[in-house]
Design an enzyme around this catalytic site. Structure first.
Site, short mmCIF file in Angstrom:
data_model
loop_
_atom_site.label_atom_id
_atom_site.label_comp_id
_atom_site.label_asym_id
_atom_site.label_seq_id
_atom_site.Cartn_x
_atom_site.Cartn_y
_atom_site.Cartn_z
N GLY A 25 33.94 45.28 40.87
CA GLY A 25 33.93 44.37 39.72
C GLY A 25 32.49 44.21 39.22
O GLY A 25 32.09 43.16 38.74
N GLY A 28 31.32 42.88 35.56
CA GLY A 28 31.69 41.53 35.11
C GLY A 28 30.49 40.60 35.05
O GLY A 28 29.34 41.03 35.20
N GLN A 29 30.77 39.28 34.84
CA GLN A 29 29.68 38.32 34.63
C GLN A 29 28.78 38.22 35.86
O GLN A 29 27.55 38.32 35.74
CB GLN A 29 30.29 36.93 34.33
CG GLN A 29 29.25 35.88 33.97
CD GLN A 29 29.81 34.45 33.92
OE1 GLN A 29 30.67 34.08 34.73
NE2 GLN A 29 29.32 33.67 32.99
N ASP A 69 39.67 51.02 40.82
CA ASP A 69 40.64 49.92 40.67
C ASP A 69 40.81 49.32 42.06
O ASP A 69 41.23 50.03 42.98
CB ASP A 69 41.97 50.48 40.14
CG ASP A 69 43.04 49.38 40.01
OD1 ASP A 69 44.08 49.65 39.41
OD2 ASP A 69 42.81 48.26 40.54
N TYR A 159 45.07 30.81 38.29
CA TYR A 159 43.78 31.20 38.87
C TYR A 159 43.47 30.34 40.10
O TYR A 159 43.15 30.86 41.16
CB TYR A 159 42.70 31.02 37.81
CG TYR A 159 41.30 31.33 38.22
CD1 TYR A 159 40.34 30.31 38.28
CD2 TYR A 159 40.90 32.63 38.50
CE1 TYR A 159 39.03 30.59 38.62
CE2 TYR A 159 39.58 32.91 38.85
CZ TYR A 159 38.66 31.88 38.90
OH TYR A 159 37.35 32.15 39.25
#
Ligand code: VAH
Length: 335
Positions: A25, A28-29, A69, A159
């Site tokens: 990941g 991402g941020q 993935d 979430y």
């Protein structure tokens, strides 16, 4: 996605060269900042970035990248073997607002991705794992002011439910199989390096871009909505400090409360007006207001401060100054 060229500091701390790190990941941020920080510290070739999306350009921090993935457990395992990985940061997840729109996809990604890593670590006890939890594990029945480390946890979002379940599994795999997995309940995170990514707290990222570009912002939360927040440099330092702490100091294997600042849209707008006096904000709450109203307003992170020496560095005004300065450079706009 803003593609920003970063020039990484040239120094590398060679005594960390034995670590080989995989960041799942990585685009991402958190991932974008973490790749840059870890490559500067551990050496570019010792930090493998991996995501389904391409990595922003990191001039001076170029290093290995794999399209992965996290639901493909075999590919994850093969990558860990290929690069002789010693630490895995699993950052791939769907955030709160997006998860409400894609319930089953969010549950699958947030949970199966975690199980893939925990099961690999169960068979490879030398692996150290970081997995991000969130203040979203708390819900509307949780005390909202200075929310304690141990309290009522009845999250009302997809979430939050996935993060609470994930914390329980991290603690189980540590107790049952001695997996060295470590976690933090992140507050809302703010960075200038990536676009807002589907989080309820991402208004606090968008407001800086809009202030610079339009001198105005229409906020999707009520102006008095107080939420715990943190500037990304603090979050990265907390994350790597937790991963570098002696295992014996990690007394909590679900996830640590972590905090820096808490503020409302009114307060961040006021902080911006100190730099852009003409900035105007309107507030028109949408469905994300219910998510924000179910979360704490402030967090007690005394356990993290006691166990592994956590201390935040950025308050709201220091963050605002740094955000606007970097966004001005990135967008070549004069304030
Ligand atoms: C979100 N930024 O808004 C994330 C975070 C506490 C919020 O987990 O979903």
């Amino acid at each position: 996605m803003i593609k920003i060229n970063y020039v990484c500091p040239t120094h590398n701390t060679n005594n960390f060269m034995s670590e080989r790190i995989l960041i799942l990941g990585s685009s991402g941020q958190i991932g974008t900042d973490l790749v840059q920080f870890l490559r500067t510290k551990y050496g570019n070739e010792n930090v493998v970035a991996a995501d389904l999306k391409a990595q922003p350009i990191l001039i001076g921090c170029e290093g290995p990248f794999e399209f992965i993935d996290v639901l493909d457990g075999q590919k994850v395992f093969d990558t860990i073997k290929k690069y002789k990985i010693t630490q895995v940061y699993l950052l791939a997840a769907l955030l709160s607002a997006t998860a409400e729109q894609k319930v089953k996809s969010a549950w699958r990604l947030n949970m199966e991705g975690l199980f893939n890593i925990l099961d690999i670590a169960k068979e490879n006890p030398a692996l150290k794992i970081f997995w991000p939890s969130s203040i979203a594990v708390f819900g509307p029945t949780t005390p909202r002011i200075q929310t304690p480390q141990y309290t009522i946890m009845e999250p009302s979002t997809v979430y939050g439910i996935s993060k609470l379940a994930g914390e329980r599994w991290c603690e189980y795999y540590n107790a049952k199989y001695n997996v060295d997995v470590r976690s933090i309940r992140y507050p809302g995170l703010i960075s200038y390096k990536t676009d807002p990514g589907g989080g309820t707290t991402d208004y606090a990222v968008a407001i800086y871009h809009e202030a610079l570009n339009k001198k105005s912002y229409n906020c999707y939360l009520r102006e008095d909505t107080r939420l715990p927040m943190m500037y990304m440099p603090d979050a990265i330092r907390a994350t790597t400090s937790l991963m570098e702490a002696e295992s014996s100091r990690i007394k909590i294997r679900s996830a640590y409360n972590l905090s820096a600042v808490d503020f409302t849209p009114i307060e961040i707008a006021s902080s911006i007006r100190a730099h852009i006096p003409e900035f105007e904000m309107t507030c028109v709450p949408d469905s994300r207001q219910a998510i924000a109203d179910s979360w704490p307003q402030s967090i007690d992170d005394s356990s993290a401060r006691e166990h592994w020496g956590w201390k935040h560095d950025y308050d709201l005004d220091k963050m605002t100054e740094d955000m606007l300065m970097h966004l001005k450079v990135v967008s070549n706009k004069a304030l």
